[in-house]
Design a protein around this motif. Structure first.
Motif, PDB file in Angstrom:
ATOM      1  N   VAL A 190     -16.166 -29.359 -28.257  1.00 60.90           N
ATOM      2  CA  VAL A 190     -15.746 -28.128 -27.574  1.00 60.90           C
ATOM      3  C   VAL A 190     -16.809 -27.052 -27.707  1.00 60.90           C
ATOM      4  N   ARG A 191     -17.396 -26.937 -28.893  1.00 59.71           N
ATOM      5  CA  ARG A 191     -18.407 -25.902 -29.127  1.00 59.71           C
ATOM      6  C   ARG A 191     -19.762 -26.236 -28.503  1.00 59.71           C
ATOM      7  N   ASP A 197     -13.522 -31.120 -17.771  1.00 57.31           N
ATOM      8  CA  ASP A 197     -12.640 -30.546 -16.754  1.00 57.31           C
ATOM      9  C   ASP A 197     -11.891 -29.305 -17.215  1.00 57.31           C
ATOM     10  N   LEU A 198     -11.839 -29.040 -18.520  1.00 58.24           N
ATOM     11  CA  LEU A 198     -11.111 -27.864 -19.004  1.00 58.24           C
ATOM     12  C   LEU A 198     -11.943 -26.583 -18.944  1.00 58.24           C
ATOM     13  N   LEU A 207     -11.136 -20.307 -26.488  1.00 56.03           N
ATOM     14  CA  LEU A 207     -10.929 -21.470 -27.344  1.00 56.03           C
ATOM     15  C   LEU A 207     -12.240 -21.892 -27.999  1.00 56.03           C
ATOM     16  N   VAL A 208     -13.330 -21.872 -27.262  1.00 51.61           N
ATOM     17  CA  VAL A 208     -14.639 -22.254 -27.807  1.00 51.61           C
ATOM     18  C   VAL A 208     -15.012 -21.360 -28.980  1.00 51.61           C
ATOM     19  N   GLU A 209     -14.740 -20.070 -28.868  1.00 46.66           N
ATOM     20  CA  GLU A 209     -15.110 -19.115 -29.914  1.00 46.66           C
ATOM     21  C   GLU A 209     -14.264 -19.260 -31.168  1.00 46.66           C
ATOM     22  N   ARG A 210     -12.998 -19.620 -31.032  1.00 43.22           N
ATOM     23  CA  ARG A 210     -12.074 -19.537 -32.161  1.00 43.22           C
ATOM     24  C   ARG A 210     -11.681 -20.885 -32.767  1.00 43.22           C
TER      25      ARG A 210
END
Length: 325
Positions: A190-191, A197-198, A207-210
């Motif tokens: 994710v990072r 697709d999301l 979401l990427v940050e947390r």
């Protein structure tokens, strides 16, 4: 048996003292040891981004992924242009040995369905032969009315299709579900900024940050054991697990939509043999008269047909998984 004396020990004898480190624990401490520690998982991140961690167990293993629900007009479907839709022979030559088995299972499942439906088709043929001219005229009138009703229904369906509906989308890329064997692997992906697709979701950047590995703790209702379904169905009606099979159907429908697997959607569509199984199992869970009728309906569903159908579905889903560490 004599009662123990309550007098103090003789002065010449050393008084036995309990060592503070080894003596009996405080009653409150004992209760804490026996109690099961319940750890509260912070769900605030998932609630805010409207994305959920999901755990899926398949015959090849279990892994984590992400799922969200959004309106259909807000999403771009996963890109399946790499799939060969036109030449099934080329597609069959390119699949692995496991996928080859899936193709064979499709034929077995169709044969099982044909066998179950043979009696119904025979009855229909007999009824057609026994119709009188008057019955045929009445049938023609009924068919005309049915066609008009069908036209009206088509118009209603067209209007319904024009309205957006809530649909599932997964952590996927080019028609493949990205399934991670560890929470750390999921978070690292994710990072990384890798395409998926999301990324089209408006909450993805947050979401990427947390996101941290500790957040990847799916709820019970978001954990699916697809690896157990076929074996359970093979055991026969008496051992079928309604919760297991119903939840498997829910995630299979979501995956079929999100990954663009039309054959899986067809096998689970309304009126299909596996949809009848799903409805009957739901009735048994609800209990009462509906539960009684549901159990009667289950006895009419062949265990072999059900297990073959689900084996095919799980094979097709497994073929659409991209395993990541």
């Amino acid at each position: 048996m004599a009662r123990q004396s309550s007098q103090r020990p003789d002065a010449d004898e050393p008084e036995t003292k309990l060592d503070e480190t080894t003596g009996p624990a405080d009653p409150d401490e004992t209760d804490d040891i026996d109690a099961v520690e319940v750890v509260e998982v912070d769900r605030s991140l998932w609630d805010e981004v409207r994305i959920d961690p999901v755990e899926i167990a398949l015959p090849a293993g279990a892994g984590f992924t992400l799922r969200a629900y959004r309106l259909s007009n807000e999403l771009t479907p996963t890109d399946t242009s790499d799939r060969d839709h036109d030449d099934p022979f080329l597609a069959r030559a390119a699949v692995t040995e496991d996928d080859e088995e899936v193709v064979i299972l499709d034929e077995e499942f169709a044969a099982a369905l044909d066998e179950e439906a043979e009696e119904t088709r025979t009855d229909r043929a007999a009824r057609r032969r026994s119709r009188t001219d008057e019955d045929e005229d009445e049938t023609d009138r009924d068919e005309t009315e049915a066609e008009l009703d069908e036209d009206d229904q088509d118009d209603e369906e067209a209007e319904a299709e024009a309205e957006p509906e809530e649909v599932p989308i997964f952590l996927s890329h080019r028609g493949k579900l990205l399934l991670f064997k560890s929470a750390e692997g999921l978070v690292s992906f994710v990072r990384s900024g890798a395409p998926n697709d999301l990324t089209q979701l408006d909450t993805w950047d947050e979401l990427v940050e947390r996101l941290e590995p500790a957040h990847v703790a799916p709820l019970d209702e978001d954990s699916y054991e697809l690896d157990l379904v076929v074996e359970n169905l093979r055991g026969g009606h008496d051992v079928w697990d309604p919760t297991l099979i119903i939840e498997a159907g829910e995630v299979a429908r979501d995956l079929a939509y999100g990954l663009r697997l039309p054959s899986v959607l067809d096998m689970l569509s309304s009126g299909s043999s596996l949809d009848d199984l799903d409805e009957a199992l739901r009735s048994t869970v609800n209990g009462g008269l509906g539960g009684f009728l549901g159990r009667r309906r289950l006895k009419k569903i062949g265990a072999q047909t059900a297990s073959l159908g689900w084996r095919t579905i799980i094979g097709k889903i497994s073929a659409a998984v991209d395993w990541r560490d």
